[in-house]
Design a protein around this motif. Structure first.
Motif, PDB file in Angstrom:
ATOM      1  N   LEU A 146       6.730   4.551   6.311  1.00  0.00           N
ATOM      2  CA  LEU A 146       8.169   4.331   6.401  1.00  0.00           C
ATOM      3  C   LEU A 146       8.932   5.620   6.117  1.00  0.00           C
ATOM      4  O   LEU A 146       9.883   5.972   6.836  1.00  0.00           O
ATOM      5  N   ALA A 147       8.525   6.339   5.070  1.00  0.00           N
ATOM      6  CA  ALA A 147       9.211   7.580   4.710  1.00  0.00           C
ATOM      7  C   ALA A 147       9.086   8.612   5.820  1.00  0.00           C
ATOM      8  O   ALA A 147      10.055   9.307   6.155  1.00  0.00           O
ATOM      9  N   ALA A 148       7.887   8.730   6.405  1.00  0.00           N
ATOM     10  CA  ALA A 148       7.673   9.711   7.467  1.00  0.00           C
ATOM     11  C   ALA A 148       8.491   9.364   8.707  1.00  0.00           C
ATOM     12  O   ALA A 148       9.035  10.257   9.378  1.00  0.00           O
ATOM     13  N   PHE A 149       8.620   8.071   9.019  1.00  0.00           N
ATOM     14  CA  PHE A 149       9.418   7.656  10.176  1.00  0.00           C
ATOM     15  C   PHE A 149      10.885   8.025   9.958  1.00  0.00           C
ATOM     16  O   PHE A 149      11.546   8.566  10.858  1.00  0.00           O
ATOM     17  N   ILE A 150      11.384   7.744   8.770  1.00  0.00           N
ATOM     18  CA  ILE A 150      12.792   8.041   8.472  1.00  0.00           C
ATOM     19  C   ILE A 150      13.035   9.552   8.427  1.00  0.00           C
ATOM     20  O   ILE A 150      14.055  10.049   8.908  1.00  0.00           O
ATOM     21  N   PRO A 163       3.091  11.391   9.119  1.00  0.00           N
ATOM     22  CA  PRO A 163       2.683  10.810   7.832  1.00  0.00           C
ATOM     23  C   PRO A 163       1.355  11.390   7.364  1.00  0.00           C
ATOM     24  O   PRO A 163       0.512  11.810   8.166  1.00  0.00           O
ATOM     25  N   VAL A 164       1.179  11.405   6.056  1.00  0.00           N
ATOM     26  CA  VAL A 164      -0.087  11.843   5.447  1.00  0.00           C
ATOM     27  C   VAL A 164      -0.662  10.640   4.683  1.00  0.00           C
ATOM     28  O   VAL A 164      -0.162  10.267   3.631  1.00  0.00           O
ATOM     29  N   PHE A 165      -1.689  10.036   5.254  1.00  0.00           N
ATOM     30  CA  PHE A 165      -2.250   8.829   4.651  1.00  0.00           C
ATOM     31  C   PHE A 165      -3.407   9.174   3.715  1.00  0.00           C
ATOM     32  O   PHE A 165      -4.181  10.090   3.967  1.00  0.00           O
ATOM     33  N   THR A 166      -3.503   8.417   2.645  1.00  0.00           N
ATOM     34  CA  THR A 166      -4.513   8.668   1.620  1.00  0.00           C
ATOM     35  C   THR A 166      -5.513   7.537   1.469  1.00  0.00           C
ATOM     36  O   THR A 166      -6.456   7.632   0.678  1.00  0.00           O
ATOM     37  N   GLY A 167      -5.312   6.445   2.176  1.00  0.00           N
ATOM     38  CA  GLY A 167      -6.202   5.305   2.025  1.00  0.00           C
ATOM     39  C   GLY A 167      -5.908   4.454   0.813  1.00  0.00           C
ATOM     40  O   GLY A 167      -6.730   3.660   0.383  1.00  0.00           O
ATOM     41  N   THR A 203       0.829  -1.203   0.000  1.00  0.00           N
ATOM     42  CA  THR A 203       0.000   0.000   0.000  1.00  0.00           C
ATOM     43  C   THR A 203       0.869   1.260   0.000  1.00  0.00           C
ATOM     44  O   THR A 203       1.974   1.287   0.550  1.00  0.00           O
ATOM     45  N   ALA A 204       0.321   2.310  -0.601  1.00  0.00           N
ATOM     46  CA  ALA A 204       1.002   3.605  -0.582  1.00  0.00           C
ATOM     47  C   ALA A 204       1.128   4.127   0.843  1.00  0.00           C
ATOM     48  O   ALA A 204       2.119   4.794   1.190  1.00  0.00           O
ATOM     49  N   ASP A 205       0.139   3.837   1.684  1.00  0.00           N
ATOM     50  CA  ASP A 205       0.191   4.325   3.067  1.00  0.00           C
ATOM     51  C   ASP A 205       1.339   3.683   3.849  1.00  0.00           C
ATOM     52  O   ASP A 205       1.955   4.326   4.706  1.00  0.00           O
TER      53      ASP A 205
END
Length: 271
Positions: free
Chosen positions: A257-261, A266-270, A250-252
């Protein structure tokens, strides 16, 4: 969208469904009532961006269960209870109120019951169909079918022992006696007891805490929890591996992972 029986409100990724017939203590009295609740839950579940649903009642009651006056009238056109023969009554339950537990059980969006007042009979079972139960101080909860000479017709005999254990469920069903909010908390029937004026604010805050997470993965987690209630460990492990394979793509997940690093929110889109 709202019906006469169900009021629907959406704020962000949270939908609130309110049983909206306070003058009848939100009793479920007709096939139209069943259809309205089923349709509202299915619409919420079909919306990919919805991450939590709150179910509550208008007025002083959560849900008083079935409409006893409608049961006495045996109206074949609208009534959800007894008709003119055992066979037609059986079919009436299956095409009416039993659609509600099926719809709520199949809904993969996390469900919070904000039990604002009395939850009696089918009303208690309606709360049991949700994943998390919050209750207002002063509310009464009862599996009281025996008091009117009937059995739980909507799955309560399956739901209640899974919430409170066999012994407590048997006590509640055999006596039909009501529990106070504090007694419901003590036996694990509900998660928290809250002052009435704080119930909805707390339910919304809890829903928002859930809704910050990836909505599609939330649905996988809920489905895994549901299936784990009656599956063997090996089956759950197999299902977990399959669901994990989906989640990893999933993109989320990639966003998390990117937001943690990157040390950011994070910005989730579903997706």
């Amino acid at each position: 969208m709202s019906s006469d029986f169900i009021r629907t409100e959406q704020h962000g990724r949270v939908i609130t469904l309110t049983l909206n017939r306070p003058d009848e203590r939100n009793a479920i009295g007709s096939h139209a009532d069943c259809e309205a609740l089923v349709a509202a839950v299915q619409r919420a579940g079909a919306a990919p961006d919805v991450a939590a649903i709150i179910l509550t009642g208008a007025g002083s009651a959560f849900c008083a269960g079935g409409n006893l006056k409608a049961m006495r009238e045996r109206d074949a056109a609208t009534g959800i209870g007894p008709l003119h023969s055992p066979l037609t009554t059986r079919n009436n339950y299956q095409r009416g109120i039993q659609r509600i537990p099926r719809a709520l059980w199949d809904c993969e969006v996390p469900l919070i019951a904000a039990i604002n007042g009395a939850a009696i009979g089918a009303g208690l079972d309606l709360g049991l169909m949700c994943d998390i139960r919050l209750v207002a101080q002063g509310a009464k909860l009862a599996s009281s079918f025996i008091k009117v000479g009937i059995v739980p017709g909507d799955g309560g005999a399956w739901l209640l022992p899974r919430a409170v254990g066999w012994s407590k469920a048997a006590e509640m069903m055999f006596t039909g006696e009501a529990l106070s909010a504090d007694q419901a908390l003590a036996c694990g029937l509900v998660s928290q007891v809250l002052p009435p004026e704080q119930l909805m604010d707390h339910a919304r805050a809890l829903a928002e805490r859930i809704a910050v997470n990836p909505p599609q993965t939330l649905r996988l987690v809920k489905r895994l929890l549901r299936e784990s209630q009656h599956a063997r460990l090996d089956d759950v492990l197999q299902l977990s591996a399959a669901f994990q394979a989906l989640a990893h793509e999933t993109a989320d997940h990639h966003e998390a992972l990117a937001a943690f690093i990157d040390k950011r929110t994070p910005v989730f889109t579903g997706k």
